[in-house]
Every structure is written in C-alpha cells, then in structure tokens.
Write a protein that holds these residues in place. Structure first.
Motif, PDB file in Angstrom:
ATOM      1  N   VAL A  28       1.285  -1.124  -0.213  1.00  0.00           N
ATOM      2  CA  VAL A  28      -0.115   0.226  -0.176  1.00  0.00           C
ATOM      3  C   VAL A  28       0.882   1.461  -0.344  1.00  0.00           C
ATOM      4  CG1 VAL A  28      -1.571   1.438   1.190  1.00  0.00           C
ATOM      5  CG2 VAL A  28      -1.812  -0.812   0.996  1.00  0.00           C
ATOM      6  N   ALA A  29       0.479   2.275  -0.661  1.00  0.00           N
ATOM      7  CA  ALA A  29       1.015   3.513  -0.779  1.00  0.00           C
ATOM      8  C   ALA A  29       0.196   4.343  -0.061  1.00  0.00           C
ATOM      9  CB  ALA A  29       1.559   3.423  -2.274  1.00  0.00           C
ATOM     10  N   LEU A  30       0.271   5.641   0.690  1.00  0.00           N
ATOM     11  CA  LEU A  30      -0.466   6.919   1.176  1.00  0.00           C
ATOM     12  C   LEU A  30       0.433   7.697  -0.689  1.00  0.00           C
ATOM     13  CD1 LEU A  30       0.339   4.467   3.542  1.00  0.00           C
ATOM     14  CD2 LEU A  30      -2.031   5.628   4.369  1.00  0.00           C
ATOM     15  N   LEU A  31      -1.006   8.648  -0.460  1.00  0.00           N
ATOM     16  CA  LEU A  31      -0.478   9.640  -1.245  1.00  0.00           C
ATOM     17  C   LEU A  31      -2.138  10.893  -1.102  1.00  0.00           C
ATOM     18  CD1 LEU A  31       1.180   8.261  -3.724  1.00  0.00           C
ATOM     19  CD2 LEU A  31       1.784   9.814  -2.642  1.00  0.00           C
ATOM     20  N   LEU A  32      -2.675  10.310  -0.121  1.00  0.00           N
ATOM     21  CA  LEU A  32      -3.608  11.621   0.610  1.00  0.00           C
ATOM     22  C   LEU A  32      -3.288  12.596   0.537  1.00  0.00           C
ATOM     23  CD1 LEU A  32      -6.151   8.468   1.231  1.00  0.00           C
ATOM     24  CD2 LEU A  32      -6.767   9.685  -0.414  1.00  0.00           C
ATOM     25  N   PRO A  33      -4.199  13.746   0.865  1.00  0.00           N
ATOM     26  CA  PRO A  33      -3.851  14.858   1.394  1.00  0.00           C
ATOM     27  C   PRO A  33      -4.708  14.625   3.061  1.00  0.00           C
ATOM     28  CG  PRO A  33      -5.951  14.909   0.344  1.00  0.00           C
ATOM     29  CD  PRO A  33      -5.463  13.297  -0.299  1.00  0.00           C
ATOM     30  N   ASP A  34      -4.258  15.754   3.181  1.00  0.00           N
ATOM     31  CA  ASP A  34      -3.980  15.526   4.994  1.00  0.00           C
ATOM     32  C   ASP A  34      -5.293  16.302   5.373  1.00  0.00           C
ATOM     33  OD1 ASP A  34      -4.133  15.423   7.953  1.00  0.00           O
ATOM     34  OD2 ASP A  34      -2.359  16.640   8.183  1.00  0.00           O
ATOM     35  N   VAL A  87       3.866  -1.226   3.453  1.00  0.00           N
ATOM     36  CA  VAL A  87       2.904   0.206   3.322  1.00  0.00           C
ATOM     37  C   VAL A  87       4.419   1.041   3.004  1.00  0.00           C
ATOM     38  CG1 VAL A  87       2.354   1.362   4.886  1.00  0.00           C
ATOM     39  CG2 VAL A  87       1.551  -0.247   4.903  1.00  0.00           C
ATOM     40  N   VAL A  88       3.679   1.681   2.229  1.00  0.00           N
ATOM     41  CA  VAL A  88       5.381   3.196   2.245  1.00  0.00           C
ATOM     42  C   VAL A  88       4.338   3.998   2.054  1.00  0.00           C
ATOM     43  CG1 VAL A  88       6.458   2.147   0.751  1.00  0.00           C
ATOM     44  CG2 VAL A  88       4.337   3.276  -0.539  1.00  0.00           C
ATOM     45  N   ASN A  89       4.131   5.513   3.080  1.00  0.00           N
ATOM     46  CA  ASN A  89       3.942   6.004   3.101  1.00  0.00           C
ATOM     47  C   ASN A  89       4.868   7.692   2.311  1.00  0.00           C
ATOM     48  OD1 ASN A  89       2.201   8.677   3.614  1.00  0.00           O
ATOM     49  ND2 ASN A  89       2.120   7.653   5.884  1.00  0.00           N
ATOM     50  N   PRO A  90       4.748   8.001   1.038  1.00  0.00           N
ATOM     51  CA  PRO A  90       5.135   9.526   1.385  1.00  0.00           C
ATOM     52  C   PRO A  90       4.486  10.549   1.287  1.00  0.00           C
ATOM     53  CG  PRO A  90       4.773   8.432  -1.047  1.00  0.00           C
ATOM     54  CD  PRO A  90       4.267   7.863  -0.100  1.00  0.00           C
ATOM     55  N   GLY A  91       3.030  10.079   1.637  1.00  0.00           N
ATOM     56  CA  GLY A  91       2.282  11.408   1.398  1.00  0.00           C
ATOM     57  C   GLY A  91       1.916  12.061   2.737  1.00  0.00           C
ATOM     58  N   ARG A  92       1.222  11.734   4.185  1.00  0.00           N
ATOM     59  CA  ARG A  92       0.783  12.719   5.516  1.00  0.00           C
ATOM     60  C   ARG A  92       0.942  11.809   6.484  1.00  0.00           C
ATOM     61  NH1 ARG A  92       2.667  16.263   2.330  1.00  0.00           N
ATOM     62  NH2 ARG A  92       1.776  18.268   2.016  1.00  0.00           N
ATOM     63  N   GLY A  93       2.186  12.654   7.255  1.00  0.00           N
ATOM     64  CA  GLY A  93       2.071  11.622   8.295  1.00  0.00           C
ATOM     65  C   GLY A  93       0.565  11.142   9.713  1.00  0.00           C
ATOM     66  N   PRO A  94      -0.414  12.278   9.415  1.00  0.00           N
ATOM     67  CA  PRO A  94      -1.447  11.946   9.758  1.00  0.00           C
ATOM     68  C   PRO A  94      -2.641  10.732   9.454  1.00  0.00           C
ATOM     69  CG  PRO A  94      -1.219  14.096   9.999  1.00  0.00           C
ATOM     70  CD  PRO A  94      -0.304  13.868   9.358  1.00  0.00           C
ATOM     71  N   THR A 123       8.100   1.733   5.662  1.00  0.00           N
ATOM     72  CA  THR A 123       8.991   2.939   4.998  1.00  0.00           C
ATOM     73  C   THR A 123       8.166   3.834   5.128  1.00  0.00           C
ATOM     74  OG1 THR A 123      10.091   1.717   3.346  1.00  0.00           O
ATOM     75  CG2 THR A 123      10.288   3.768   2.987  1.00  0.00           C
ATOM     76  N   LEU A 124       8.028   5.236   6.044  1.00  0.00           N
ATOM     77  CA  LEU A 124       8.205   6.494   6.013  1.00  0.00           C
ATOM     78  C   LEU A 124       8.814   6.956   5.860  1.00  0.00           C
ATOM     79  CD1 LEU A 124       6.479   4.307   9.600  1.00  0.00           C
ATOM     80  CD2 LEU A 124       4.995   4.784   7.670  1.00  0.00           C
ATOM     81  N   ASP A 125       8.048   8.610   5.242  1.00  0.00           N
ATOM     82  CA  ASP A 125       8.780   9.467   4.684  1.00  0.00           C
ATOM     83  C   ASP A 125       8.458  10.701   5.215  1.00  0.00           C
ATOM     84  OD1 ASP A 125      10.844  10.854   3.308  1.00  0.00           O
ATOM     85  OD2 ASP A 125       9.353  11.626   2.270  1.00  0.00           O
ATOM     86  N   VAL A 126       6.940  10.505   6.366  1.00  0.00           N
ATOM     87  CA  VAL A 126       5.868  12.085   6.651  1.00  0.00           C
ATOM     88  C   VAL A 126       5.910  11.329   8.236  1.00  0.00           C
ATOM     89  CG1 VAL A 126       5.456  13.295   4.439  1.00  0.00           C
ATOM     90  CG2 VAL A 126       4.033  11.464   5.062  1.00  0.00           C
ATOM     91  N   PHE A 127       5.599  12.582   8.653  1.00  0.00           N
ATOM     92  CA  PHE A 127       5.493  12.308  10.223  1.00  0.00           C
ATOM     93  C   PHE A 127       4.285  12.977  10.908  1.00  0.00           C
ATOM     94  CE2 PHE A 127       9.225  10.703   9.033  1.00  0.00           C
ATOM     95  CZ  PHE A 127       9.150   9.042   8.890  1.00  0.00           C
ATOM     96  N   ARG A 128       3.724  12.802  12.044  1.00  0.00           N
ATOM     97  CA  ARG A 128       2.828  13.798  12.822  1.00  0.00           C
ATOM     98  C   ARG A 128       3.664  14.870  12.593  1.00  0.00           C
ATOM     99  NH1 ARG A 128      -2.523  11.494  13.892  1.00  0.00           N
ATOM    100  NH2 ARG A 128      -3.132   9.929  13.117  1.00  0.00           N
ATOM    101  N   VAL A 129       4.701  14.441  13.772  1.00  0.00           N
ATOM    102  CA  VAL A 129       5.724  15.221  14.184  1.00  0.00           C
ATOM    103  C   VAL A 129       7.135  15.429  13.843  1.00  0.00           C
ATOM    104  CG1 VAL A 129       7.282  16.471  16.374  1.00  0.00           C
ATOM    105  CG2 VAL A 129       4.705  15.324  16.153  1.00  0.00           C
TER     106      VAL A 129
END
Length: 310
Positions: free
Chosen positions: A192-198, A220-227, A247-253
């Motif tokens: 799963v790749a996450l590319l949604l807006p926050d 899971v790969v998340n280059p979109g938004r942490g939340p 693999t996470l590129d973005v985070f809540r903080v």
C-alpha cells in the motif's frame, strides 16, 4: 505590470529568484517581483506557510495566492484568506514522487532487503520474487501524485488498485471510492502506498481495521502525510506480523522525535521527508502560467476546494 510578492523562507528566495524571473520572461509577464513589496500594491503572493505572511488582510488588491507546497492543510482554514488559493502541482515534484514510490515498491517486491542485510555466506536459492502481475498494489489517493505513481506501477505490470474519496478514473488502475470501496481496494493487497491529502476525512485512514484487510505480511510506504496512519495500529501490525515492513517519509511531528519508536523498530525504515520536493525551475513555470491565466481572465490551475481541504 503585476506586483508579485514572494513570501517564504529567505533561503527559498535565493533559490527561486532567477527561475521566477526567467519563467515570467518566457510567459511574457511584465512583473515586479520581490520579498518586500507594499501590501496594498500586491497582485499575487507566491506563498509558503514557513514565510512571514499569515495575515492577508492588508493585501487589498490581492487576486490569488499561489502555494509553493503541494499540501495546503495549513492554509485552507486561514480566516483572512478570501481570494483563490492554488496548490502546487509541479511536474518535477511528480517525477520525484513516482521514482521514490516505484523504487520502494520494487524494493519490497524483489525482496532486496533480505539480500542487503544478510551477506552472511548463506546461499538462499529458491527465493526469487513472483512476477509483478501477481502482486496487488493499492494506492490510496488518486490525485495528480497518486495517479502518476499508480500508472508507473501499471507499466511494470503490477495489479494496481486505487482508492479516493470521490470517483476517479485512471487508465489501467482498478479504481474504488468512498468508505465502502476502501475494503475492496485494500483487500489482499501486498503493498500500500499512501498519497492522500491531510484532511479530517483522511486522518488515520490506515488503522487497525483497514490494515486487517491487507494480505498478511504486506508492506506500507507513506510519502503522503503523517496523519494518514494510526501510528499505534501500524506498530501493532508490524509486531504481530500482519505487516512485514513499513517505509515512512512523513510523520505527525517533524522532525521525527529521537525517542519515537519508529527509529528503533526493526521493521520500519525512516526517511526524512525526502520523497519529493518542489523544484524551483518547474514550479516557477507553474506559477508564471497561473499568473498569465489570472491576468487573461482564465480559470486558475490547481485551484483548492476549501471545503474538501485540497
């Protein structure tokens, strides 16, 4: 002549000044561009939330705000902003995102980590990857970035499914939408790749329930938004084996705090928000085109829907 205020970090002005002037000249726009123009004279603001402007009230002639960022979640609720807001859709950024997502999907598909980390003299025969067509990849978010990434994976012959809040059609992609479609999009997905807006509607879209729809041992790969991810649910899924790696590129903080469990978790790869960034040359062309359109009375490109949040 149009007056264009550049409002971002000082270092960004050094990066953008020459490309913006070049783009305006190419688009035949007679513009005064600077970082310290009288507010009452400003026609357009080239904007990043990290810059000095947060109150748009003094800009009485303002025609539009042109964001340098793809994400606009920190801008849409500004009560002083009453003119059109355009987000950045930069083909240079899009190319970077496609490369990052495709690279990590292939990394997982081919099992590269097993061989990179296990140079121990053991000959692991019989561990070749299946064909891409036998892997289901789900892309959550089918905007400009998500659609481009999904089509790149289609070209590699992955079984690509996509999900969005509203109906979308992307060539070669099995598209799903709405709450009911999320289960079908994620059902038995290997990756799963996450590319949604926050937005409030997308927060924690990947949670304990939605992760359970995936094939056990997925990625899971998340280059979109942490939340977009429920961090606790993700960690629990990694610990239980429901997920093999993330693999996470973005985070809540951001920056990610040093004591966050993601740093030490053996099944998490942290990258420091580097998947894609706006490129000054191509972004300047987008800005110039929008100002040209504004001055010609044509609709702006990439106009933000304030109610939807993107």
């Amino acid at each position: 002549m149009v007056n264009v205020l550049f409002s971002a970090k000082p270092a960004s002005w050094d990066e953008y000044e020459a490309p913006l002037h070049a783009a305006f000249e190419k688009a035949c726009i007679d513009a005064q561009l600077g970082t310290d123009l009288p507010p009452e004279d400003v026609d357009y603001i080239v904007y990043a939330p990290s810059g000095p402007v947060s109150d748009f009230t003094p800009f009485t002639k303002l025609k539009a705000v042109l964001s340098l960022w793809a994400g606009v979640e920190t801008m849409v609720d500004n009560p002083t902003l009453h003119v059109p807001l355009c987000r950045m859709v930069d083909h240079g950024l899009t190319e970077s995102m496609v490369e990052w997502v495709t690279g990590h999907v292939l990394r997982y598909h081919l099992g590269m980590d097993r061989f990179i980390t296990a140079q121990d003299g053991v000959w692991r025969a019989g561990s070749a990857a299946p064909l891409a067509r036998d892997r289901k990849v789900c892309v959550l978010g089918l905007g400009a970035l998500g659609s481009a990434c999904a089509q790149s994976l289609v070209h590699l012959k992955f079984d690509v499914h996509g999900w969005s809040r509203s109906p979308k059609a992307v060539e070669g992609v099995t598209c799903h939408h709405g709450d009911a479609g999320l289960r079908d999009a994620l059902a038995d997905a290997d990756m799963v790749a996450l590319l949604l807006p926050d937005t409030p509607a997308t927060e924690s879209v990947l949670n304990a329930e939605s992760i359970s729809f995936m094939r056990r041992g997925g990625f899971v790969v998340n280059p979109g938004r942490g939340p977009l991810i429920d961090d606790d649910a993700l960690l629990a899924a990694l610990d239980s084996g429901q997920l093999a790696h993330a693999t996470l590129d973005v985070f809540r903080v951001e920056p990610l705090p040093k004591d966050h469990p993601f740093w030490a978790h053996p099944k998490v790869t942290v990258t420091p928000h580097i998947a894609a960034e706006t490129k000054a040359g191509t972004a300047s062309e987008v800005i110039a085109e929008n100002i040209r359109r504004g001055e010609a009375g044509k609709p702006f490109l990439h106009l933000v829907d304030r109610q939807a949040g993107y």
